[in-house]
Design an enzyme around this catalytic site. Structure first.
Site, mmCIF file in Angstrom:
data_model
loop_
_atom_site.group_PDB
_atom_site.id
_atom_site.type_symbol
_atom_site.label_atom_id
_atom_site.label_comp_id
_atom_site.label_asym_id
_atom_site.label_seq_id
_atom_site.Cartn_x
_atom_site.Cartn_y
_atom_site.Cartn_z
ATOM 1 N N LYS A 85 -4.679 -10.857 -7.421
ATOM 2 C CA LYS A 85 -6.011 -10.959 -6.727
ATOM 3 C C LYS A 85 -6.890 -10.078 -7.054
ATOM 4 C CE LYS A 85 -6.503 -8.464 -2.664
ATOM 5 N NZ LYS A 85 -6.882 -8.234 -1.237
ATOM 6 N N LYS A 128 -11.643 -5.182 -5.187
ATOM 7 C CA LYS A 128 -12.613 -4.242 -5.321
ATOM 8 C C LYS A 128 -12.210 -2.710 -5.963
ATOM 9 C CE LYS A 128 -13.824 -4.283 -0.727
ATOM 10 N NZ LYS A 128 -12.714 -4.167 0.188
ATOM 11 N N LYS A 156 0.872 -1.176 -0.154
ATOM 12 C CA LYS A 156 0.048 -0.147 -0.030
ATOM 13 C C LYS A 156 0.651 1.202 0.073
ATOM 14 C CE LYS A 156 -4.405 -1.950 0.817
ATOM 15 N NZ LYS A 156 -5.803 -1.916 1.384
HETATM 16 P P1 ATP Z 1 -8.911 -3.655 -1.410
HETATM 17 O O1 ATP Z 1 -9.351 -4.025 -2.828
HETATM 18 O O2 ATP Z 1 -9.912 -2.383 -1.318
HETATM 19 O O3 ATP Z 1 -7.669 -3.440 -1.041
HETATM 20 P P2 ATP Z 1 -9.879 -6.008 -0.797
HETATM 21 O O4 ATP Z 1 -10.759 -6.399 -1.886
HETATM 22 O O5 ATP Z 1 -8.742 -6.766 -0.490
HETATM 23 O O6 ATP Z 1 -9.849 -4.716 -0.441
HETATM 24 P P3 ATP Z 1 -10.742 -6.455 2.153
HETATM 25 O O7 ATP Z 1 -11.541 -5.510 2.525
HETATM 26 O O8 ATP Z 1 -9.254 -6.077 2.365
HETATM 27 O O9 ATP Z 1 -11.016 -6.268 0.696
HETATM 28 O O10 ATP Z 1 -10.857 -7.634 2.506
HETATM 29 C C1 ATP Z 1 -11.962 -8.347 3.129
HETATM 30 C C2 ATP Z 1 -11.926 -9.804 3.067
HETATM 31 O O11 ATP Z 1 -11.995 -10.402 1.845
HETATM 32 C C3 ATP Z 1 -10.467 -10.149 3.711
HETATM 33 O O12 ATP Z 1 -10.725 -11.415 4.550
HETATM 34 C C4 ATP Z 1 -9.852 -10.767 2.525
HETATM 35 O O13 ATP Z 1 -8.621 -11.706 2.846
HETATM 36 C C5 ATP Z 1 -10.842 -11.250 1.576
HETATM 37 N N1 ATP Z 1 -10.248 -11.266 0.361
HETATM 38 C C6 ATP Z 1 -10.285 -10.041 -0.369
HETATM 39 N N2 ATP Z 1 -9.888 -10.159 -1.731
HETATM 40 C C7 ATP Z 1 -9.871 -11.502 -1.984
HETATM 41 C C8 ATP Z 1 -9.754 -12.256 -3.091
HETATM 42 N N3 ATP Z 1 -9.489 -12.178 -4.335
HETATM 43 N N4 ATP Z 1 -10.119 -13.659 -2.824
HETATM 44 C C9 ATP Z 1 -10.346 -14.134 -1.705
HETATM 45 N N5 ATP Z 1 -10.263 -13.412 -0.436
HETATM 46 C C10 ATP Z 1 -10.302 -12.388 -0.539
#
Ligand code: ATP
Ligand code: LTN
Length: 334
Positions: A199, A202, A117
């Site tokens: 990965k 969002k 980040k």
């Molecule tokens: P950002 O994209 O804004 O960094 P994010 O999509 O990674 O955020 P978080 O709010 O950080 O979302 O994560 C919420 C939960 O979803 C966490 O437990 C994280 O491990 C899980 N998660 C996020 N992205 C994935 C993915 N691509 N596959 C599986 N689990 C995920």
């Protein structure tokens, strides 16, 4: 489970940084729901964490309410589980401060999420971003959680939480339960539909890279149709077939089918048939969530009432742990 046996405690949280993706749903939220009956569950909207990237205030407010509605929409029962907003329970920020003083600079600096980040947002590498894991440790330790359902990207934060808790317990005697991560097998890491080595996220600027849990069926079909695969046109799981592996993972999570079953099902068929089946399975999985979300988001007073009750339930448990930790550290008690 025996009824007179105390249920194990589960805690997890999600940041209100946007509409969750299929990755968040399959990697985290679906497990939350699956654990809801057998454990004493605490689920939070991690709004304190989300200000590390300085959201616009009106957007943060709206997204917090939406994320809360979404947690209920996936089927979490606010009576049975404790569903709350992190900033509504003061103990999180208070314990996080204490834990900061039991965390070494060097161990926090090793966190890959911090490194990623800070590289992505070099203009705003704030202390909150650095202290992110100690706030997350506070979230977990306040509830004496036994298990923490997360996606694999959060595993390192769970490890630092365990280290901090062990250090504190070592100094002051048993205070915190040492939590275990709970990482589902198939959904642990859903990849981007456009760059399947990254990965699904969002915050991706390319909306074709992710499926939002509120996308309608047409959008889901379109995004899966344009998902990157390879030129081989054979459905099987193998190293290097990142796009196909990812779609197989998604299909497996939505249908419960194993990879072997999927390979058999699409034997002799091309990617067109496969993608159509994946899209149908995803759409069927998400449609009820979307409908329930739309119903709930129109009822703000119900959501507010649930939030308030959730915060009170959470605070009772959290304050007990906070008082215990403060006493051990030696804060003067009134
Ligand atoms: P950002 O994209 O804004 O960094 P994010 O999509 O990674 O955020 P978080 O709010 O950080 O979302 O994560 C919420 C939960 O979803 C966490 O437990 C994280 O491990 C899980 N998660 C996020 N992205 C994935 C993915 N691509 N596959 C599986 N689990 C995920
Ligand atoms: N850091 C997590 C969200 C989060 C969390 C937590 C997860 C905040 N506090 C406590 C589990 C337990 C994330 O970004 N995925």
């Amino acid at each position: 489970m025996e009824t007179n046996e105390k249920k194990k405690v589960v805690l997890s949280a999600i940041q209100p940084t946007g509409t969750p993706t299929l990755g968040n749903y399959l990697g985290a939220l679906k497990n939350w729901k699956n654990m809801a009956d057998d454990y004493d569950c605490f689920y939070a909207v991690a709004d304190l964490h989300s200000i590390t990237v300085r959201p616009e205030p009106a957007q943060l407010r709206r997204r917090t309410l939406e994320m809360y509605a979404l947690l209920l929409a996936i089927g979490l029962d606010p009576e049975k589980n404790t569903v709350f907003v992190q900033s509504h329970v003061n103990a999180h920020a208070q314990l996080a401060w204490i834990l900061n003083c039991y965390t070494q600079f060097g161990e926090a600096a090793r966190m890959t999420q911090f490194k990623d980040k800070s590289e992505k947002h070099p203009e705003n590498v704030n202390v909150g971003l650095f202290a992110y894991p100690t706030l997350m440790a506070a979230d977990i330790l306040l509830y004496q959680a036994d298990f923490v359902p997360i996606g694999v990207d959060q595993k390192q934060h769970l490890e630092i939480t365990r280290n901090i808790a062990e250090r504190f317990n070592g100094l002051y005697g048993d205070t915190f339960t040492i939590p275990e991560p709970f990482i589902g097998k198939a959904g642990a890491k859903i990849m981007s539909l456009q760059e399947p080595t990254k990965k699904m996220s969002k915050s991706d600027t390319n909306v074709k890279a992710f499926i939002s849990v509120l996308d309608d069926t047409d959008t889901i079909v379109r995004k899966i149709k344009s998902a990157v695969t390879d030129s081989e046109a054979r459905v099987y799981y193998a190293e290097g077939k990142d796009g196909v592996n990812n779609l197989m993972g998604i299909y497996s999570c939505c249908t419960g089918k194993s990879f072997e079953e999927i390979e058999q099902e699409f034997e002799g068929k091309g990617y067109g048939d496969f993608k159509a089946a994946v899209a149908e399975a995803v759409a069927a999985e998400l449609a009820p969530v979307r409908d329930e979300f739309n119903r709930l988001i129109a009822d703000k007073s119900y959501l507010n009432a649930c939030m308030e009750a959730g915060a009170q339930k959470a605070a009772r448990v959290a304050n007990r742990t906070l008082r215990k930790a403060m006493k051990k550290v030696g804060f003067y008690q009134l």
